[in-house]
Enzyme design. Structure first.
Site, short mmCIF file in Angstrom:
data_model
loop_
_atom_site.label_atom_id
_atom_site.label_comp_id
_atom_site.label_asym_id
_atom_site.label_seq_id
_atom_site.Cartn_x
_atom_site.Cartn_y
_atom_site.Cartn_z
N HIS A 145 0.83 -1.21 0.00
CA HIS A 145 0.00 0.00 0.00
C HIS A 145 0.86 1.26 0.00
CE1 HIS A 145 -2.28 3.26 2.02
NE2 HIS A 145 -3.25 2.84 1.23
N CYS A 521 -2.66 -2.13 -15.72
CA CYS A 521 -2.68 -1.05 -14.73
C CYS A 521 -1.90 -1.39 -13.47
CB CYS A 521 -4.12 -0.67 -14.38
SG CYS A 521 -5.11 -2.02 -13.73
#
Length: 563
Positions: A145, A521
């Site tokens: 993250h 992506c």
């Protein structure tokens, strides 16, 4: 390093090394950075007839462009490295240590640069990451993250710094035989994966004219289209500045962590009935619509791919007693019952749990709200701009065609409802992220319903290898050192395994639908070696963080030239 108390109770750091910003010259005669010099000499050789443009492009290492896009530590500075980790996001920054995202915000408001130090970050830390000059985490890999968000923001980040012992409760970090505390000064180098004691002098980025010249050459040669992953209007603006040709991934969940929105999100998740859930979603509808409208305006008619809500719901849940009490009161539910409801959503393996399209199937009202916000925003912006929005809606974590069909039916029904209400007929495509091995194998069947594929290589790598992208940093270094793997597969695509899955999906998907749009992506979209593979595989476009768009533009041209 010791700190002196301040009158307001905040520690005032003693800075051991004075931080100096040295701008890099834009003069073509004497470039002051290595990257500027390489670009300058390439352009001069072409002008002198010593090289063709194609030959000059091949002489430029694509990753070197990072030096022109981010602050860097002065190369003459003698470094005092106290910890090493993964170079998760390039650039360098110095600031006061803070272990609290909220404190990072407060310090920034006072004009004080901060480095956010965490064991690992989560989506609710977004506000503190925005406020910080850089981020360090003790755990996590190159697609954790912290790494993904920092790259999107253009902030330096070091992850998986196993040498660091973080005690967030005490507000201390131990590294390099010393213990530092809140308010002490450190510098991080996200390009080298280093944490330094004190404040290092910096060179500030400034793009030379040769940068535009070289990328213009690259754009005339490359076949791959280059989009950007952009979650906010600021991301979209940065993407346009760096030459992105659209948004390849808009992660809608990152829009939810604003302090004014998170309460409605939590109420929606913890609600026990669809009626109560819809009431909370109504609050989110207007803000999502505004977010999407601003994104569409900035992109000015370029393609925008919006991914429906993806992460596990537990990431949004309250952590503090105060937050639990507030939500319980708003929902007229006992706090004990609220905590039980929260525990029901807790999962042993959330990345393979209740997330992605599974959320939209179990809670269709979430997909309905997001779809309505998207379509209503598109209607308004098309009216303002006088030209169509190129809209693509992406359903995440699909493993079967039937999953996509269920969610697509909701999207189509919402589009029809908005058309009847407004009289405007917005054109759109519905596709899916291909991020599970089963989806690659079943791509031919999925393509009967999907109008485009976008390969989510972060999760595809994770599920293909069976290794957590957040925890792999603890052993991947040894794998690479001992030759078990040639490179970090989360950084550079594993051609033999993950690459083969992509090739299978491309072949089977286009056999079913010859005009199938194929994008990517994942974070591999900014890696030159991976880009060469994606070019050979026949993808339509790749999408990467905004600050990696120039690298992708150059690497895509080099892929054509190298054949």
């Amino acid at each position: 390093m010791r700190s002196d108390p301040m009158e307001d109770g905040e520690p005032r750091p003693k800075i051991r090394a004075k931080a100096i910003s040295r701008p890099m010259s834009t003069a073509t005669a004497v470039p002051q950075s290595r990257a500027a010099a390489v670009l300058h000499f390439a352009v001069e050789k072409v002008k002198a007839g010593l090289l063709t443009r194609e030959e000059a492009l091949l002489e430029i290492p694509a990753l070197m462009l990072d030096e022109l896009l981010h602050p860097m530590i002065d190369p003459d500075f003698q470094r005092c490295v106290i910890a090493r980790g993964l170079p998760a996001s390039p650039g360098a920054a110095w600031g006061e240590i803070t272990f609290s995202p909220s404190q990072a915000e407060r310090l920034k408001e006072q004009g004080r640069p901060v480095i956010l130090v965490r064991v690992e970050t989560s989506p609710e830390d977004i506000h503190g990451m925005h406020a910080s000059a850089g981020i360090v985490t003790a755990r996590g890999g190159s697609t954790s993250h912290a790494a993904v968000v920092a790259r999107g923001m253009g902030k330096p980040c070091v992850t998986g710094a196993g040498d660091i012992r973080v005690d967030e409760r005490k507000g201390t970090m131990s590294a390099g035989g010393m213990t530092l505390k809140t308010g002490d000064i450190i510098t991080i180098d996200g390009t080298a994966g280093q944490v330094l004691e004190g404040a290092a002098p910096m060179t500030e980025p400034e793009l030379p004219p040769d940068f535009t010249t070289v990328l213009g050459w690259a754009d005339s040669i490359r076949k791959l289209r280059i989009r950007a992953n952009a979650d906010t209007p600021a991301d979209a603006s940065a993407a346009r500045r760096f030459g992105a040709e659209g948004v390849g991934l808009c992660r809608t969940e990152h829009m939810f962590f604003d302090a004014k929105r998170i309460r409605a999100v939590r109420e929606m998740i913890l609600a026990e009935t669809g009626e109560r859930r819809r009431a909370s979603l109504a609050t989110l509808l207007s803000v999502q619509r505004q977010d999407f409208a601003e994104m569409f305006h900035i992109m000015g008619g370029l393609p925008v791919t919006i991914r429906l809500l993806d992460p596990p719901l537990h990431e949004f849940l309250p952590k503090s007693d105060e937050d639990f009490s507030e939500i319980a009161a708003n929902l007229k539910m006992s706090e004990e019952k609220m905590r039980r409801r929260s525990q029901e959503l807790d999962e042993f393996n959330p990345m393979l749990g209740f997330r992605g399209c599974r959320l939209a199937i179990a809670y269709p009202e979430i997909a309905e709200m997001q779809s309505r916000a998207i379509f209503e925003a598109a209607v308004a912006v098309e009216k303002d701009m006088g030209k169509p929005v190129q809209l693509e809606i992406m359903v995440p974590l699909v493993a079967t065609r039937s999953e996509l069909d269920v969610v697509k039916a909701r999207i189509d029904a919402t589009a029809e409802a908005v058309r009847r209400e407004t009289g405007a007929d917005v054109k759109y495509q519905v596709g899916t992220m291909i991020e599970l091995p089963r989806a690659c194998i079943a791509a031919g069947e999925i393509a009967k319903s999907a109008e485009f594929f976008s390969f989510g290589t972060n999760d595809l790598t994770q599920t293909a290898f069976g290794m957590s992208r957040d925890d792999a940093g603890s052993f991947l270094g040894q794998y690479i050192l001992k030759g078990v793997l040639p490179a970090d597969p989360f950084t550079s695509i594993d051609v033999e395994g993950v690459g083969e899955l992509i090739a299978i999906a491309v072949e089977r998907g286009r056999k079913t639908r010859p005009d199938l749009k194929l994008g990517l992506c994942g974070e591999h979209g900014g890696d030159p070696a991976s880009i060469a593979f994606f070019h050979k595989t026949g993808l339509t476009y790749i999408s990467c963080s905004p600050y990696r768009v120039p690298i992708a533009r150059l690497a895509a041209a080099q892929a054509v030239l190298r054949g």
